[in-house]
Scaffold this active site. Structure first.
Site, PDB file in Angstrom:
ATOM      1  N   GLU A   1      -9.585 -10.069  -7.967  1.00 29.18           N
ATOM      2  CA  GLU A   1      -8.620  -8.971  -7.787  1.00 29.18           C
ATOM      3  C   GLU A   1      -7.522  -9.026  -8.856  1.00 29.18           C
ATOM      4  O   GLU A   1      -7.119  -7.983  -9.385  1.00 29.18           O
ATOM      5  CB  GLU A   1      -8.015  -9.042  -6.370  1.00 29.18           C
ATOM      6  CG  GLU A   1      -9.047  -8.656  -5.306  1.00 29.18           C
ATOM      7  CD  GLU A   1      -8.597  -8.935  -3.873  1.00 29.18           C
ATOM      8  OE1 GLU A   1      -7.442  -9.364  -3.657  1.00 29.18           O
ATOM      9  OE2 GLU A   1      -9.418  -8.714  -2.960  1.00 29.18           O
TER      10      GLU A   1
ATOM     11  N   ASN B   1      -1.750  -0.240   7.484  1.00 30.96           N
ATOM     12  CA  ASN B   1      -1.236  -1.604   7.717  1.00 30.96           C
ATOM     13  C   ASN B   1      -0.451  -2.169   6.531  1.00 30.96           C
ATOM     14  O   ASN B   1      -0.268  -3.370   6.406  1.00 30.96           O
ATOM     15  CB  ASN B   1      -2.361  -2.535   8.182  1.00 30.96           C
ATOM     16  CG  ASN B   1      -3.455  -2.688   7.153  1.00 30.96           C
ATOM     17  OD1 ASN B   1      -3.355  -2.167   6.045  1.00 30.96           O
ATOM     18  ND2 ASN B   1      -4.499  -3.417   7.494  1.00 30.96           N
TER      19      ASN B   1
ATOM     20  N   LYS C   1       0.833  -1.205   0.000  1.00 31.17           N
ATOM     21  CA  LYS C   1       0.000   0.000   0.000  1.00 31.17           C
ATOM     22  C   LYS C   1       0.871   1.260   0.000  1.00 31.17           C
ATOM     23  O   LYS C   1       2.080   1.176   0.265  1.00 31.17           O
ATOM     24  CB  LYS C   1      -0.905  -0.033   1.235  1.00 31.17           C
ATOM     25  CG  LYS C   1      -1.913  -1.188   1.230  1.00 31.17           C
ATOM     26  CD  LYS C   1      -2.731  -1.164   2.513  1.00 31.17           C
ATOM     27  CE  LYS C   1      -3.808  -2.239   2.501  1.00 31.17           C
ATOM     28  NZ  LYS C   1      -4.665  -2.165   3.708  1.00 31.17           N
TER      29      LYS C   1
ATOM     30  N   ARG D   1       2.612  -7.595   9.169  1.00 32.19           N
ATOM     31  CA  ARG D   1       2.005  -6.491   9.930  1.00 32.19           C
ATOM     32  C   ARG D   1       2.474  -6.480  11.381  1.00 32.19           C
ATOM     33  O   ARG D   1       2.616  -5.411  11.995  1.00 32.19           O
ATOM     34  CB  ARG D   1       0.479  -6.585   9.846  1.00 32.19           C
ATOM     35  CG  ARG D   1      -0.077  -6.166   8.470  1.00 32.19           C
ATOM     36  CD  ARG D   1      -1.515  -6.591   8.306  1.00 32.19           C
ATOM     37  NE  ARG D   1      -2.124  -6.082   7.074  1.00 32.19           N
ATOM     38  CZ  ARG D   1      -3.282  -6.527   6.606  1.00 32.19           C
ATOM     39  NH1 ARG D   1      -3.951  -7.492   7.246  1.00 32.19           N
ATOM     40  NH2 ARG D   1      -3.788  -6.025   5.492  1.00 32.19           N
TER      41      ARG D   1
ATOM     42  N   TYR E   1     -12.265  -2.461  -3.285  1.00 31.92           N
ATOM     43  CA  TYR E   1     -12.811  -2.654  -1.929  1.00 31.92           C
ATOM     44  C   TYR E   1     -14.336  -2.634  -1.900  1.00 31.92           C
ATOM     45  O   TYR E   1     -14.929  -2.347  -0.856  1.00 31.92           O
ATOM     46  CB  TYR E   1     -12.260  -1.579  -0.991  1.00 31.92           C
ATOM     47  CG  TYR E   1     -10.849  -1.836  -0.504  1.00 31.92           C
ATOM     48  CD1 TYR E   1     -10.509  -3.023   0.153  1.00 31.92           C
ATOM     49  CD2 TYR E   1      -9.841  -0.875  -0.664  1.00 31.92           C
ATOM     50  CE1 TYR E   1      -9.221  -3.252   0.611  1.00 31.92           C
ATOM     51  CE2 TYR E   1      -8.544  -1.098  -0.196  1.00 31.92           C
ATOM     52  CZ  TYR E   1      -8.247  -2.288   0.446  1.00 31.92           C
ATOM     53  OH  TYR E   1      -6.971  -2.515   0.913  1.00 31.92           O
TER      54      TYR E   1
ATOM     55  N   HIS F   1      -1.819  -5.383   1.305  1.00 32.89           N
ATOM     56  CA  HIS F   1      -3.087  -6.065   1.019  1.00 32.89           C
ATOM     57  C   HIS F   1      -2.783  -7.481   0.541  1.00 32.89           C
ATOM     58  O   HIS F   1      -1.816  -7.706  -0.179  1.00 32.89           O
ATOM     59  CB  HIS F   1      -3.858  -5.330  -0.090  1.00 32.89           C
ATOM     60  CG  HIS F   1      -5.014  -6.145  -0.597  1.00 32.89           C
ATOM     61  ND1 HIS F   1      -6.233  -6.171   0.046  1.00 32.89           N
ATOM     62  CD2 HIS F   1      -5.117  -7.021  -1.635  1.00 32.89           C
ATOM     63  CE1 HIS F   1      -7.039  -7.024  -0.592  1.00 32.89           C
ATOM     64  NE2 HIS F   1      -6.387  -7.536  -1.618  1.00 32.89           N
TER      65      HIS F   1
ATOM     66  N   PHE G   1     -15.267   3.275   7.208  1.00 35.51           N
ATOM     67  CA  PHE G   1     -13.918   3.666   6.779  1.00 35.51           C
ATOM     68  C   PHE G   1     -13.718   3.560   5.260  1.00 35.51           C
ATOM     69  O   PHE G   1     -12.648   3.880   4.755  1.00 35.51           O
ATOM     70  CB  PHE G   1     -12.857   2.827   7.511  1.00 35.51           C
ATOM     71  CG  PHE G   1     -13.017   1.338   7.353  1.00 35.51           C
ATOM     72  CD1 PHE G   1     -12.516   0.676   6.242  1.00 35.51           C
ATOM     73  CD2 PHE G   1     -13.692   0.588   8.315  1.00 35.51           C
ATOM     74  CE1 PHE G   1     -12.668  -0.700   6.088  1.00 35.51           C
ATOM     75  CE2 PHE G   1     -13.840  -0.792   8.176  1.00 35.51           C
ATOM     76  CZ  PHE G   1     -13.333  -1.436   7.056  1.00 35.51           C
TER      77      PHE G   1
ATOM     78  N   ARG H   1      -2.118 -14.910   3.697  1.00 33.23           N
ATOM     79  CA  ARG H   1      -2.830 -14.212   4.779  1.00 33.23           C
ATOM     80  C   ARG H   1      -2.130 -14.437   6.118  1.00 33.23           C
ATOM     81  O   ARG H   1      -2.066 -13.527   6.950  1.00 33.23           O
ATOM     82  CB  ARG H   1      -4.283 -14.696   4.859  1.00 33.23           C
ATOM     83  CG  ARG H   1      -5.159 -14.249   3.702  1.00 33.23           C
ATOM     84  CD  ARG H   1      -5.464 -12.773   3.708  1.00 33.23           C
ATOM     85  NE  ARG H   1      -6.257 -12.344   4.842  1.00 33.23           N
ATOM     86  CZ  ARG H   1      -6.892 -11.172   4.909  1.00 33.23           C
ATOM     87  NH1 ARG H   1      -6.829 -10.301   3.898  1.00 33.23           N
ATOM     88  NH2 ARG H   1      -7.564 -10.839   5.978  1.00 33.23           N
TER      89      ARG H   1
ATOM     90  N   THR I   1      -5.694  -8.108  10.298  1.00 36.14           N
ATOM     91  CA  THR I   1      -5.991  -6.784   9.727  1.00 36.14           C
ATOM     92  C   THR I   1      -5.470  -5.678  10.642  1.00 36.14           C
ATOM     93  O   THR I   1      -4.866  -4.704  10.176  1.00 36.14           O
ATOM     94  CB  THR I   1      -7.520  -6.630   9.525  1.00 36.14           C
ATOM     95  OG1 THR I   1      -7.951  -7.671   8.651  1.00 36.14           O
ATOM     96  CG2 THR I   1      -7.859  -5.279   8.934  1.00 36.14           C
TER      97      THR I   1
HETATM   98  N1  UDP Z   1      -9.472  -0.839   7.628  1.00 36.44           N
HETATM   99  C1  UDP Z   1      -9.528   0.311   8.379  1.00 36.44           C
HETATM  100  N2  UDP Z   1     -10.262   0.309   9.534  1.00 36.44           N
HETATM  101  C2  UDP Z   1     -10.913  -0.808   9.984  1.00 36.44           C
HETATM  102  C3  UDP Z   1     -10.845  -1.978   9.217  1.00 36.44           C
HETATM  103  C4  UDP Z   1     -10.118  -1.964   8.040  1.00 36.44           C
HETATM  104  O1  UDP Z   1      -8.951   1.321   8.001  1.00 36.44           O
HETATM  105  O2  UDP Z   1     -11.541  -0.744  11.057  1.00 36.44           O
HETATM  106  C5  UDP Z   1      -8.707  -0.847   6.386  1.00 36.44           C
HETATM  107  C6  UDP Z   1      -7.357  -1.562   6.524  1.00 36.44           C
HETATM  108  O3  UDP Z   1      -6.414  -0.845   5.730  1.00 36.44           O
HETATM  109  C7  UDP Z   1      -7.644  -2.917   5.915  1.00 36.44           C
HETATM  110  C8  UDP Z   1      -8.604  -2.540   4.786  1.00 36.44           C
HETATM  111  O4  UDP Z   1      -9.434  -1.542   5.387  1.00 36.44           O
HETATM  112  O5  UDP Z   1      -6.468  -3.544   5.449  1.00 36.44           O
HETATM  113  C9  UDP Z   1      -9.480  -3.632   4.266  1.00 36.44           C
HETATM  114  O6  UDP Z   1     -10.170  -4.234   5.332  1.00 36.44           O
HETATM  115  P1  UDP Z   1     -10.300  -5.815   5.442  1.00 36.44           P
HETATM  116  O7  UDP Z   1     -11.273  -6.113   6.529  1.00 36.44           O
HETATM  117  O8  UDP Z   1     -10.553  -6.395   4.100  1.00 36.44           O
HETATM  118  O9  UDP Z   1      -8.840  -6.227   5.989  1.00 36.44           O
HETATM  119  P2  UDP Z   1      -7.623  -6.999   5.259  1.00 36.44           P
HETATM  120  O10 UDP Z   1      -8.226  -7.994   4.303  1.00 36.44           O
HETATM  121  O11 UDP Z   1      -6.791  -5.956   4.558  1.00 36.44           O
HETATM  122  O12 UDP Z   1      -6.866  -7.658   6.374  1.00 36.44           O
HETATM  123 MG    MG Z   2      -9.691  -7.806   2.854  1.00 34.49          MG
END
Ligand code: UDP
Ligand code: MG
Length: 149
Positions: free
Chosen positions: A126, A112, A9, A102, A49, A115, A57, A85, A91
């Site tokens: 994707e 974070n 990112k 992370r 997204y 992705h 958010f 993952r 996350t």
């Molecule tokens: N995110 C955020 N606040 C939250 C949850 C998610 O800013 O409370 C952002 C964070 O950058 C995250 C992205 O939204 O990586 C996508 O969320 P997702 O739940 O898909 O998490 P990921 O798959 O990236 O772990």
């Molecule tokens: Mg995700």
């Protein structure tokens, strides 16, 4: 073999972590099949997204993801969606174990750094969103028989 979409990112790029992230996937034994360095539009990020469109958010996330360059990649390997993952961590970096990307390299859920696709189905969607079919390279690394039985 599975493929997954991994992206450094804008915060990860700005912090100079592209090399560290590539290194971890390479050293695990995964194979890079596509990469591009680009600044994505907010519209593109809204598509990426889309499943989060009802989250509070969502708008801020899509805006931040379009404020700087991203390193977009496709990686391949056995079970890579799940293992990728695990390599990413949770996350929220605060819940991520040391040893994960992370858990080692960032602090805040909104910054974070990386992705990774969460399911095989989302990985396919994707990869299609970010890459044209001809941008994916097929080859057999010489380490293949030393990585897989
Ligand atoms: N995110 C955020 N606040 C939250 C949850 C998610 O800013 O409370 C952002 C964070 O950058 C995250 C992205 O939204 O990586 C996508 O969320 P997702 O739940 O898909 O998490 P990921 O798959 O990236 O772990
Ligand atoms: Mg995700």
């Amino acid at each position: 073999m599975e493929r997954t979409f991994i992206a450094v990112k804008p915060d990860g790029v700005q912090r100079g972590l592209c090399g560290e992230i590539i290194k971890r996937f390479e050293q695990r034994g995964f194979r890079l099949v596509a990469a591009k360095f680009l600044q994505a539009s907010e519209d593109h990020m809204k598509k990426h997204y889309l499943d989060l469109k009802d989250k509070p958010f969502y708008n801020g996330l899509c805006k931040y993801m379009s404020t700087g360059p991203i390193l977009a990649m496709v990686w391949e390997g056995q079970n890579i969606v799940k293992l990728g993952r695990v390599m990413l961590g949770e996350t929220n970096p605060a819940d991520s174990k040391p040893g994960s990307i992370r858990g080692d390299l960032c602090i805040d859920i909104g910054r974070n750094i990386i992705h990774g696709s969460d399911t095989l189905e989302n990985a396919k969607a994707e990869i299609d969103l970010w890459f044209k079919a001809e941008e994916l390279v097929s080859y057999t690394p010489c380490a293949q028989p030393w990585l897989y039985e």
